[in-house]
Design a protein around this motif. Sequence first.
Motif, mmCIF file in Angstrom:
data_model
loop_
_atom_site.group_PDB
_atom_site.id
_atom_site.type_symbol
_atom_site.label_atom_id
_atom_site.label_comp_id
_atom_site.label_asym_id
_atom_site.label_seq_id
_atom_site.Cartn_x
_atom_site.Cartn_y
_atom_site.Cartn_z
ATOM 1 N N LYS A 1 0.940 -110.148 -12.874
ATOM 2 C CA LYS A 1 -0.209 -110.719 -12.144
ATOM 3 C C LYS A 1 -1.517 -110.083 -12.602
ATOM 4 N N ARG A 2 -1.493 -108.788 -12.858
ATOM 5 C CA ARG A 2 -2.698 -108.091 -13.318
ATOM 6 C C ARG A 2 -3.175 -108.630 -14.665
ATOM 7 N N ASN A 3 -2.232 -109.008 -15.526
ATOM 8 C CA ASN A 3 -2.577 -109.440 -16.878
ATOM 9 C C ASN A 3 -2.691 -110.956 -17.023
ATOM 10 N N ALA A 4 -2.410 -111.707 -15.979
ATOM 11 C CA ALA A 4 -2.472 -113.175 -16.036
ATOM 12 C C ALA A 4 -3.682 -113.675 -15.260
ATOM 13 N N VAL A 5 -4.837 -113.235 -15.648
ATOM 14 C CA VAL A 5 -6.075 -113.581 -14.946
ATOM 15 C C VAL A 5 -6.949 -114.461 -15.837
ATOM 16 N N PRO A 6 -7.918 -115.152 -15.250
ATOM 17 C CA PRO A 6 -8.824 -115.964 -16.065
ATOM 18 C C PRO A 6 -9.458 -115.123 -17.177
ATOM 19 N N GLY A 7 -9.554 -115.727 -18.354
ATOM 20 C CA GLY A 7 -10.097 -115.025 -19.512
ATOM 21 C C GLY A 7 -9.019 -114.453 -20.416
ATOM 22 N N GLU A 8 -7.774 -114.392 -19.912
ATOM 23 C CA GLU A 8 -6.640 -113.946 -20.728
ATOM 24 C C GLU A 8 -5.944 -115.174 -21.309
ATOM 25 N N ALA A 9 -5.256 -114.986 -22.407
ATOM 26 C CA ALA A 9 -4.534 -116.084 -23.042
ATOM 27 C C ALA A 9 -3.223 -115.580 -23.627
ATOM 28 N N VAL A 10 -2.311 -116.515 -23.825
ATOM 29 C CA VAL A 10 -1.043 -116.239 -24.488
ATOM 30 C C VAL A 10 -1.267 -116.470 -25.976
ATOM 31 N N GLY A 11 -0.972 -115.447 -26.787
ATOM 32 C CA GLY A 11 -1.016 -115.592 -28.233
ATOM 33 C C GLY A 11 0.400 -115.684 -28.768
ATOM 34 N N ARG A 12 0.601 -116.601 -29.705
ATOM 35 C CA ARG A 12 1.914 -116.760 -30.349
ATOM 36 C C ARG A 12 1.722 -116.672 -31.853
ATOM 37 N N LEU A 13 2.332 -115.660 -32.460
ATOM 38 C CA LEU A 13 2.300 -115.512 -33.908
ATOM 39 C C LEU A 13 3.521 -116.227 -34.479
ATOM 40 N N THR A 14 3.273 -117.296 -35.213
ATOM 41 C CA THR A 14 4.334 -118.042 -35.885
ATOM 42 C C THR A 14 4.468 -117.497 -37.305
ATOM 43 N N PRO A 15 5.652 -117.044 -37.681
ATOM 44 C CA PRO A 15 5.823 -116.412 -38.991
ATOM 45 C C PRO A 15 5.610 -117.373 -40.163
ATOM 46 N N THR A 16 4.915 -116.865 -41.173
ATOM 47 C CA THR A 16 4.862 -117.524 -42.478
ATOM 48 C C THR A 16 5.570 -116.657 -43.515
ATOM 49 N N LYS A 17 5.710 -115.374 -43.207
ATOM 50 C CA LYS A 17 6.447 -114.449 -44.067
ATOM 51 C C LYS A 17 6.928 -113.288 -43.208
ATOM 52 N N VAL A 18 8.174 -112.897 -43.417
ATOM 53 C CA VAL A 18 8.754 -111.760 -42.700
ATOM 54 C C VAL A 18 9.316 -110.805 -43.745
ATOM 55 N N ILE A 19 8.924 -109.548 -43.639
ATOM 56 C CA ILE A 19 9.447 -108.508 -44.508
ATOM 57 C C ILE A 19 10.133 -107.484 -43.600
ATOM 58 N N ALA A 20 11.395 -107.216 -43.897
ATOM 59 C CA ALA A 20 12.145 -106.269 -43.070
ATOM 60 C C ALA A 20 12.846 -105.264 -43.978
ATOM 61 N N ALA A 21 12.845 -104.016 -43.536
ATOM 62 C CA ALA A 21 13.569 -102.957 -44.237
ATOM 63 C C ALA A 21 14.245 -102.107 -43.161
ATOM 64 N N PHE A 22 15.562 -102.077 -43.202
ATOM 65 C CA PHE A 22 16.331 -101.344 -42.202
ATOM 66 C C PHE A 22 16.995 -100.136 -42.847
ATOM 67 N N ASP A 23 17.010 -99.031 -42.098
ATOM 68 C CA ASP A 23 17.700 -97.820 -42.547
ATOM 69 C C ASP A 23 17.231 -97.414 -43.941
#
Length: 142
Positions: free
Chosen positions: A117-139
């Motif tokens: 509720k604190r973060n869902a106030v007027p002036g806030e928005a939902v941002g969605r980053l849609t991937p165009t490239k993903v780079i992953a390195a594990f371990d």
Amino acid sequence: MSTAELTDRAVEFLSTGTRTGKIAWVAKDGRALVTPIWFIVEDGTLVFNTGEDTSKGRALQRDPRATIVVDDERPPFSFVQVQGTVTFDDDPSDLLRTATAIAERYMGPELAEQFGKRNAVPGEAVGRLTPTKVIAAFDVAD
């Protein structure tokens, strides 16, 4: 590993615990800027909330290209970098839903509603980053 979408392993890594994302964007004057964010993974996108009139919010509305990197700083070290474009939604019900889900991840279920509720106030928005490239390195250090 480099792909254009999030693999199951990348989603699991991104969704584990309370790792913060570090989001990078280009400021109006061309400087590269980065800041930590809280986020969740939803339907193949990285979802975060931000103020529409913040530096980050204004910049991403002007130029939606962004990169989010999430890392595990403990040996054997891993990271996932997601490059893509950000879209915004200021629908109040979606904002409350995502703000509450994000708050549950980082603050726990007992504080999720309060922080949502604190973060869902007027002036806030939902941002969605849609991937165009993903780079992953594990371990990395194994």
